[in-house]
Design a protein around this motif. Sequence first.
Motif, PDB file in Angstrom:
ATOM      1  N   ARG A  83      10.274 -48.383  -5.624  1.00  0.00           N
ATOM      2  CA  ARG A  83      10.519 -49.815  -5.723  1.00  0.00           C
ATOM      3  C   ARG A  83      10.013 -50.335  -7.068  1.00  0.00           C
ATOM      4  NH1 ARG A  83       6.841 -53.347  -5.899  1.00  0.00           N
ATOM      5  NH2 ARG A  83       4.804 -53.400  -5.010  1.00  0.00           N
ATOM      6  N   TYR A 111      13.006 -43.519  -2.464  1.00  0.00           N
ATOM      7  CA  TYR A 111      13.491 -44.622  -1.634  1.00  0.00           C
ATOM      8  C   TYR A 111      13.199 -45.959  -2.302  1.00  0.00           C
ATOM      9  CZ  TYR A 111       8.710 -44.970   0.401  1.00  0.00           C
ATOM     10  OH  TYR A 111       7.367 -45.096   0.601  1.00  0.00           O
ATOM     11  N   LEU A 112      14.124 -46.882  -2.034  1.00  0.00           N
ATOM     12  CA  LEU A 112      14.103 -48.224  -2.601  1.00  0.00           C
ATOM     13  C   LEU A 112      14.418 -49.223  -1.496  1.00  0.00           C
ATOM     14  CD1 LEU A 112      16.379 -47.412  -5.654  1.00  0.00           C
ATOM     15  CD2 LEU A 112      14.008 -48.127  -5.818  1.00  0.00           C
ATOM     16  N   GLN A 114      16.599 -51.671  -1.616  1.00  0.00           N
ATOM     17  CA  GLN A 114      18.025 -51.963  -1.540  1.00  0.00           C
ATOM     18  C   GLN A 114      18.771 -51.198  -2.621  1.00  0.00           C
ATOM     19  OE1 GLN A 114      18.595 -56.157  -3.316  1.00  0.00           O
ATOM     20  NE2 GLN A 114      16.710 -56.281  -2.148  1.00  0.00           N
ATOM     21  N   ALA A 115      20.091 -51.151  -2.473  1.00  0.00           N
ATOM     22  CA  ALA A 115      20.914 -50.319  -3.351  1.00  0.00           C
ATOM     23  C   ALA A 115      21.424 -51.051  -4.586  1.00  0.00           C
ATOM     24  CB  ALA A 115      22.105 -49.764  -2.559  1.00  0.00           C
ATOM     25  N   ARG A 121      19.536 -56.124 -10.335  1.00  0.00           N
ATOM     26  CA  ARG A 121      18.162 -56.530 -10.029  1.00  0.00           C
ATOM     27  C   ARG A 121      17.563 -57.368 -11.154  1.00  0.00           C
ATOM     28  NH1 ARG A 121      17.048 -51.220  -9.235  1.00  0.00           N
ATOM     29  NH2 ARG A 121      15.098 -51.383 -10.377  1.00  0.00           N
ATOM     30  N   PRO A 143      20.745 -47.529  -9.222  1.00  0.00           N
ATOM     31  CA  PRO A 143      19.599 -48.358  -8.868  1.00  0.00           C
ATOM     32  C   PRO A 143      18.362 -48.076  -9.720  1.00  0.00           C
ATOM     33  CG  PRO A 143      19.830 -46.582  -7.299  1.00  0.00           C
ATOM     34  CD  PRO A 143      21.018 -46.504  -8.221  1.00  0.00           C
ATOM     35  N   TYR A 157      17.419 -45.994   1.381  1.00  0.00           N
ATOM     36  CA  TYR A 157      17.159 -47.422   1.257  1.00  0.00           C
ATOM     37  C   TYR A 157      16.583 -47.964   2.553  1.00  0.00           C
ATOM     38  CZ  TYR A 157      20.085 -46.640  -2.751  1.00  0.00           C
ATOM     39  OH  TYR A 157      20.585 -46.135  -3.925  1.00  0.00           O
ATOM     40  N   GLU A 160      11.815 -53.698   2.054  1.00  0.00           N
ATOM     41  CA  GLU A 160      10.617 -53.632   1.199  1.00  0.00           C
ATOM     42  C   GLU A 160       9.339 -53.600   2.036  1.00  0.00           C
ATOM     43  OE1 GLU A 160       8.677 -53.969  -2.649  1.00  0.00           O
ATOM     44  OE2 GLU A 160      10.789 -54.386  -2.454  1.00  0.00           O
ATOM     45  N   GLY A 165      12.315 -47.620   4.667  1.00  0.00           N
ATOM     46  CA  GLY A 165      12.759 -46.787   3.541  1.00  0.00           C
ATOM     47  C   GLY A 165      12.102 -45.425   3.563  1.00  0.00           C
TER      48      GLY A 165
END
Length: 184
Positions: A83, A111-112, A114-115, A121, A143, A157, A160, A165
Motif C-alpha cells: 500500500r 497486496y494493495l 485497490q487495483a 491514485r 498499480p 487486492y 485498506e 488483502g
Amino acid sequence: MTLPSSAPRPAPRIYLAGPDVFYPEARERGRQMQALCASLGLVGLYPLDGDLSDTEATPLSLRIYQANRQLIQSADAVVANLRDFRGFEPDSGTVWEASFALALGKPVVGYLPQANSLIERMAGQHQAGVDADGCTVEDFGLPLNLMLAHSLSAVAYGAEDGLQGLRAALLVVRRLLDAGGSPG
C-alpha cells in the motif's frame, strides 16, 4: 523399494513484509496476521519477531536488518503489503525485502487496497503525467512501478483497513506453494 514418507510436510513459512511494523499496536497487528496465516496452514514470520539478541555493541538498526534478512532467507515465500506509505509508493524497506526474496528465487505476492493505477491514485497531484518536481509519472495502467509490478508472482487486492488483502495474498501464495511441491 522406497516407501513414501508418512511424515507430515512442514507448514510453509511466509515472511510478512510491509509497513505494518510502523502502525500503532504493531505487535498486536502482527499477531492477527500470524493467526490468519495459521488458519490457512501457514506459518507467518513477522519482522518484529526477529532475533535481536546480538551484542549491544551492534547498532539496533543493523540487528533489525540482519534479523529480517534471516527471516526472509528461512521463508518459503514473501507476502508484501505494498500500500502507499508516506506518499504514493510502497515502503522502501518492504520493496527491498520483496527484491531480496526475488533474488533468492522465492515467490513474492503483493497486496494493495485497490487495483487503481499509479496515475489514477495520484489524481490531482500531477499535470499531464508530470509531478510537481517535473518528473514523469508513468502511465502503464499498473498499480505499482513497472519494475515491481512485473516481478511479483501475483498482486491481490483488499480493503485498506483489516486483513482482506493479506488473506487474498496468502491464498494465492498457498496455491503457488502447493503447485510447486513441498516448501523449502
